[in-house]
Design a protein around this motif. Structure first.
Motif, PDB file in Angstrom:
ATOM      1  N   ALA A   9      64.322 140.223  38.266  1.00 31.11           N
ATOM      2  CA  ALA A   9      63.836 141.575  38.697  1.00 31.11           C
ATOM      3  C   ALA A   9      63.147 141.947  38.350  1.00 31.11           C
ATOM      4  O   ALA A   9      62.200 142.339  39.409  1.00 31.11           O
ATOM      5  CB  ALA A   9      64.797 142.962  38.696  1.00 31.11           C
ATOM      6  N   ASN A  10      62.287 141.353  37.075  1.00 30.62           N
ATOM      7  CA  ASN A  10      60.807 141.150  36.770  1.00 30.62           C
ATOM      8  C   ASN A  10      59.790 141.033  37.969  1.00 30.62           C
ATOM      9  O   ASN A  10      58.892 140.894  38.837  1.00 30.62           O
ATOM     10  CB  ASN A  10      60.763 141.199  35.650  1.00 30.62           C
ATOM     11  CG  ASN A  10      59.360 141.540  35.215  1.00 30.62           C
ATOM     12  OD1 ASN A  10      58.709 142.992  35.385  1.00 30.62           O
ATOM     13  ND2 ASN A  10      58.712 141.068  33.826  1.00 30.62           N
ATOM     14  N   VAL A  11      60.779 138.972  38.648  1.00 32.48           N
ATOM     15  CA  VAL A  11      59.832 137.786  39.014  1.00 32.48           C
ATOM     16  C   VAL A  11      59.649 138.455  40.345  1.00 32.48           C
ATOM     17  O   VAL A  11      58.489 138.682  40.976  1.00 32.48           O
ATOM     18  CB  VAL A  11      60.312 136.706  38.705  1.00 32.48           C
ATOM     19  CG1 VAL A  11      59.735 135.758  39.412  1.00 32.48           C
ATOM     20  CG2 VAL A  11      60.159 136.468  37.405  1.00 32.48           C
ATOM     21  N   SER A  12      60.733 139.442  40.790  1.00 35.05           N
ATOM     22  CA  SER A  12      60.834 139.731  41.576  1.00 35.05           C
ATOM     23  C   SER A  12      59.917 140.995  42.063  1.00 35.05           C
ATOM     24  O   SER A  12      59.005 140.884  43.464  1.00 35.05           O
ATOM     25  CB  SER A  12      61.828 139.937  42.496  1.00 35.05           C
ATOM     26  OG  SER A  12      62.381 140.095  43.930  1.00 35.05           O
ATOM     27  N   ASN A  13      59.938 141.103  41.367  1.00 34.99           N
ATOM     28  CA  ASN A  13      58.936 142.744  42.082  1.00 34.99           C
ATOM     29  C   ASN A  13      57.482 142.224  41.714  1.00 34.99           C
ATOM     30  O   ASN A  13      56.550 143.396  41.765  1.00 34.99           O
ATOM     31  CB  ASN A  13      58.945 143.911  40.727  1.00 34.99           C
ATOM     32  CG  ASN A  13      60.131 144.549  40.444  1.00 34.99           C
ATOM     33  OD1 ASN A  13      60.878 144.688  41.834  1.00 34.99           O
ATOM     34  ND2 ASN A  13      61.125 144.789  39.708  1.00 34.99           N
ATOM     35  N   ASN A  14      56.427 141.379  40.439  1.00 34.83           N
ATOM     36  CA  ASN A  14      55.854 141.118  40.314  1.00 34.83           C
ATOM     37  C   ASN A  14      55.514 139.819  41.847  1.00 34.83           C
ATOM     38  O   ASN A  14      54.204 139.182  41.305  1.00 34.83           O
ATOM     39  CB  ASN A  14      55.519 140.457  39.087  1.00 34.83           C
ATOM     40  CG  ASN A  14      55.233 141.968  38.535  1.00 34.83           C
ATOM     41  OD1 ASN A  14      54.042 142.389  37.848  1.00 34.83           O
ATOM     42  ND2 ASN A  14      56.307 142.673  37.496  1.00 34.83           N
ATOM     43  N   ILE A  15      56.347 139.517  42.217  1.00 35.77           N
ATOM     44  CA  ILE A  15      55.343 138.314  43.497  1.00 35.77           C
ATOM     45  C   ILE A  15      54.433 139.475  44.883  1.00 35.77           C
ATOM     46  O   ILE A  15      55.222 139.965  45.042  1.00 35.77           O
ATOM     47  CB  ILE A  15      56.047 137.705  44.489  1.00 35.77           C
ATOM     48  CG1 ILE A  15      57.607 137.085  43.513  1.00 35.77           C
ATOM     49  CG2 ILE A  15      56.306 137.084  45.986  1.00 35.77           C
ATOM     50  CD1 ILE A  15      57.224 135.539  42.783  1.00 35.77           C
ATOM     51  N   PRO A  16      53.739 138.623  44.879  1.00 35.30           N
ATOM     52  CA  PRO A  16      52.400 139.191  45.272  1.00 35.30           C
ATOM     53  C   PRO A  16      52.718 139.034  46.806  1.00 35.30           C
ATOM     54  O   PRO A  16      53.225 138.187  46.899  1.00 35.30           O
ATOM     55  CB  PRO A  16      51.001 138.315  45.104  1.00 35.30           C
ATOM     56  CG  PRO A  16      51.397 136.788  44.452  1.00 35.30           C
ATOM     57  CD  PRO A  16      53.293 137.168  43.565  1.00 35.30           C
ATOM     58  N   LYS A  17      52.041 139.887  47.739  1.00 29.53           N
ATOM     59  CA  LYS A  17      52.501 140.071  48.760  1.00 29.53           C
ATOM     60  C   LYS A  17      51.148 138.366  49.410  1.00 29.53           C
ATOM     61  O   LYS A  17      50.189 138.085  48.496  1.00 29.53           O
ATOM     62  CB  LYS A  17      51.648 140.664  49.823  1.00 29.53           C
ATOM     63  CG  LYS A  17      51.893 141.817  49.912  1.00 29.53           C
ATOM     64  CD  LYS A  17      51.512 143.501  50.662  1.00 29.53           C
ATOM     65  CE  LYS A  17      51.963 144.437  50.065  1.00 29.53           C
ATOM     66  NZ  LYS A  17      51.603 145.527  50.916  1.00 29.53           N
ATOM     67  N   GLY A  18      51.942 137.147  50.768  1.00 27.25           N
ATOM     68  CA  GLY A  18      51.722 136.108  51.004  1.00 27.25           C
ATOM     69  C   GLY A  18      52.727 135.018  50.388  1.00 27.25           C
ATOM     70  O   GLY A  18      52.072 134.260  50.263  1.00 27.25           O
ATOM     71  N   MET A  19      53.678 135.753  49.637  1.00 30.21           N
ATOM     72  CA  MET A  19      54.556 135.154  49.033  1.00 30.21           C
ATOM     73  C   MET A  19      56.299 134.935  48.965  1.00 30.21           C
ATOM     74  O   MET A  19      56.213 136.710  49.628  1.00 30.21           O
ATOM     75  CB  MET A  19      54.009 134.358  47.343  1.00 30.21           C
ATOM     76  CG  MET A  19      52.878 133.847  47.004  1.00 30.21           C
ATOM     77  SD  MET A  19      52.460 133.923  45.350  1.00 30.21           S
ATOM     78  CE  MET A  19      54.224 132.813  44.542  1.00 30.21           C
TER      79      MET A  19
END
Length: 797
Positions: A168-178
């Motif tokens: 969940a933490n990784v998903s929330n920190n994936i930047p736009k464009g990925m």
């Protein structure tokens, strides 16, 4: 643990050694290609292979075949159809053989491998058949309940909670464009791969405790390694970082692999500073975990493979499609290196014993997978300007007759694997050709016949007879689907569906919340100075706070979307629910109860006014709630139904008072878990129950459905309370809108004080799963209720 000096001092030599091996392999393939033997060899293989995959269809088999492919049917229908037609055993057998070949580097003819594959197939078949039977209650694969229930059976609940929080933490920190869904899919896939290696290394007589310990480590190692895909490969490919940032970041990764220590980030004077700081922290934690779990005698193997993998990726990443001068070696050797080292790393992670057979088979196999993947993605890669053997050939094949046709090399690799690596083994041939034809079928379905034929004309140029045979297989061959592809499609569909449902949930909550806020204010009807007391002001003050309005929102969704009631007709119920809930909060905050100073982001009612006014305001709101229910339009609902609603509501208000009394009586006492569950249901679960049952009463729902909704509310309420207790310890006051540490200050028994943080989390997830399972007996769309649950366990306020 010290890093191997040989690698520190000779990283480039290590890479050159790998390059030399890859070059030798490439030269061997190129020689076979130049002799043009692959078409004759594979033609002979296909002539034998097709007897099992091209049939003269009877009328019965014709109707069976109309079911279509796995991709057109979907996950559950396809599994059911395979089971019904008796094809499930063969389907799973070839799928598991392929996984053992690709991921575990096994030789399929070995007796112990055959036995192991059969055992896996039998277990998987039982699970799949059970999961497609509606009354079994098996959780959906890759759903949170499904993963957690598996973790419970393996006694690794804490590990699964850790992983879910990390994902969940990784998903929330994936930047736009990925792509966040692709990132999660890759992470899950890599974790599964490491788990498979670990499971295959376990002895049959291993104890449950040792198995749990090794599974825990495998999951954490798999996650730690998998994190490099979104946060190194994908990030560097996504053109999110500036050129300077990319170089600085790549240098940091290279230094880490060479020295065995993560350098400090230092002053990152670039626009993506916050993102890089987060990634640096996560990757440092992951790297240190991997490093601490390597054996001293094999740690150098991990660092060697990791360096080769990173460096080959960098070599490929730095290619420019506008450069017309790359040699065939420059195009293919990095592909051989990155495709083999990525899978070799998975085995070194768990410090498994050296296995030359595995190393050799995996090294030779890698390019087969990579060329197949690059073929499937060639048009996306071309659009992105990425250099792969396919994109480069498409752009320059007319002016560069020396360029190797990557599709011809792919079939050369197929022939080499079957006859040189796997020694003409019948099972290996079956699996590899199945995979090759299946890949072309999927590509044709994806691109359409016209585009597909154009691609074949280009890449099969010079091999007309072979092309004709392959296309006949693509058109007519059946029984070539694979479970991992079905699982991949299902996972991506599920992840995208969940993301869409989450967006819809957020939009619905915000839209309905605004509507509810508009109707909550209580108007002053009597202007007499004698009666002009601050009770209504205090009530409106409390109602105007930043409340989540979960309960009336749930009621609105169930009433309008599930039961088809008119939104205007249920407004009194929405108001009554929020009035009752707000009254309970006012009482809860009193000095004689929790003595809270902040509620909904502002001072509590008794602090703004006084204790007596707060008490009267709470009582006033409970009576106002009953008045609203009595005002339900009897043109919409008959009097008997309204009376049933009021009676139910009054009973639940009494129960909530009992819950608060239990809470007060527990101050300074150590409660049991059962007592905590009961208190939580009375204090919190009843509010959720009322939000669901009141619209069900108005819609005259059947008793079985009402009972299922009550079970859902029971577990949801307790999960909500456990999360509240956790936030009181771990939460941030500005996000919560109330002060933290109240439970400790009031000497209250909570799930955290009784169970501890980790066991409290386990209990929360168990109630979460039970709540989802209760919804299986609700004959309506329950997507919103599932999202409510996801919000409850993942919220930070």
């Amino acid at each position: 643990m010290n890093m191997s000096k040989d690698l520190v001092e000779n990283a480039d030599i290590c890479y050159q050694f790998a390059e030399k091996r890859a070059k030798k392999y490439f030269e061997s393939l190129n020689e076979q290609l130049s002799q043009k033997t692959f078409s004759a060899t594979i033609t002979k293989d296909l002539q034998s292979w097709k007897q099992k995959h091209i049939h003269h269809h009877s009328i019965f088999s014709f109707f069976n075949s109309r079911k279509g492919s796995s991709s057109s049917q979907g996950y559950y229908p396809y599994i059911k159809w395979l089971d019904y037609t008796g094809k499930l055993d063969n389907y799973l057998n070839r799928s598991i053989m392929y996984i053992f070949m690709r991921d575990l580097g096994r030789a399929l003819h070995a007796k112990e491998t055959k036995t192991r594959i059969q055992n896996v197939v039998e277990g998987l078949k039982k699970y799949l058949v059970d999961s497609t039977t509606a009354d079994k209650g098996i959780a959906e694969p890759f759903s949170l309940p499904g993963l957690y229930r598996i973790a419970q059976k393996e006694h690794i609940e804490s590990t699964m909670i850790w992983l879910l929080e990390k994902l969940a933490n990784v998903s929330n920190n994936i930047p736009k464009g990925m792509d966040a869904e692709q990132a999660k899919r890759k992470l899950i896939k890599i974790i599964a791969g490491v788990i498979m290696h670990e499971v295959e290394e376990m002895d049959e007589g291993i104890s449950a405790e040792e198995r749990a310990k090794r599974l825990d480590e495998a999951i954490r190692l798999g996650y730690s390694y998998g994190l490099t895909y979104p946060f190194i490969d994908d990030l560097l490919d996504a053109q999110i970082l500036s050129a300077k940032e990319e170089k600085q970041y790549a240098d940091l990764i290279r230094t880490t692999l060479i020295t065995g220590s993560v350098p400090e980030l230092g002053n990152w004077a670039h626009e993506n500073k916050d993102l890089i700081q987060y990634i640096h922290s996560e990757l440092r934690e992951a790297f240190d975990y991997i490093k601490s779990h390597q054996r001293p005698d094999t740690i150098h193997l991990f660092f060697e493979q990791a360096y080769v993998f990173f460096q080959s990726q960098e070599v490929d990443r730095n290619k420019d499609l506008s450069n017309p001068n790359y040699t065939n070696e420059e195009l293919y050797i990095p592909v051989i290196l990155k495709s083999s080292s990525s899978r070799l790393i998975a085995r070194t992670l768990i410090s498994a014993p050296l296995d030359e057979g595995f190393n050799n088979r995996t090294f030779f196999y890698g390019i087969y997978n990579q060329l197949a993947d690059d073929f499937a993605d060639m048009f996306d890669d071309l659009k992105d300007g990425s250099v792969t053997p396919y994109t480069y050939y498409m752009k320059y094949h007319k002016e560069r007759p020396d360029l190797i046709n990557p599709f011809a090399l792919y079939w050369t690799v197929v022939a080499n694997l079957i006859h040189h690596v796997y020694q003409s083994d019948r099972l290996a041939r079956e699996v590899i050709l199945n995979r090759a034809i299946n890949g072309l079928k999927r590509f044709k379905e994806k691109m359409g016949t016209k585009k597909y034929n154009e691609v074949m004309d280009l890449f099969f140029s010079g091999y007309p007879k072979f092309n004709q045979l392959v296309q006949k297989m693509v058109r007519k061959a059946d029984d070539v689907d694979f479970f991992d592809k079905l699982l991949r499609d299902h996972m991506m569909t599920t992840l995208k569906k969940n993301e869409k449902e989450k967006e819809d949930f957020i939009n619905t909550v915000e839209t309905v919340r605004i509507q509810i806020n508009r109707i909550l204010k209580i108007k002053e009807h009597n202007k007499s100075a004698l009666l002009n007391q601050p009770i209504i002001d205090a009530a409106n003050y409390s109602l105007e706070g930043d409340g989540k309005r979960l309960r009336p929102i749930m009621t609105w969704v169930m009433a309008v979307n599930a039961y088809g009631l008119k939104s205007s007709a249920i407004l009194p119920v929405l108001k009554s629910l929020e009035y009752m809930h707000t009254a309970s909060l006012i009482f809860d905050d009193l000095p004689s109860h929790d003595n809270a100073s902040i509620r909904r982001g502002r001072k509590t009612v008794h602090q703004v006014y006084n204790v007596a006014t707060a008490e009267l305001t709470g009582l006033f709101l409970t009576q106002k709630a009953t008045e609203e229910q009595a005002n339900l339009d009897q043109n919409q609902f008959d009097a008997k139904t309204v009376l049933r609603l009021i009676s139910y509501s009054a009973k639940k208000t009494q129960d909530m008072c009992k819950g608060q009394a239990i809470d007060l009586g527990s101050k300074g006492k150590q409660l049991t878990l059962d007592q905590l569950n009961m208190m939580s249901f009375y204090k919190t679960g009843i509010g959720f129950e009322a939000a669901l049952i009141m619209p069900a009463i108005l819609a005259q729902a059947k008793e079985l459905e009402i009972e299922a909704l009550k079970r859902f509310a029971y577990h949801t309420g307790i999960a909500f309370q456990i999360k509240d207790d956790l936030l009181d310890v771990e939460g941030i006051e500005d996000l919560l809108g109330k002060s933290v540490g109240n439970d400790a200050k009031n000497n209250s028994s909570t799930f955290v004080t009784v169970l501890g943080i980790q066991e409290a989390k386990k209990a929360m997830w168990d109630h979460y799963c039970s709540a989802v399972e209760a919804l299986q007996d609700v004959p309506r769309n329950t997507t919103f209720l599932k999202q409510i649950l996801n919000y409850i366990v993942n919220r930070d306020h």
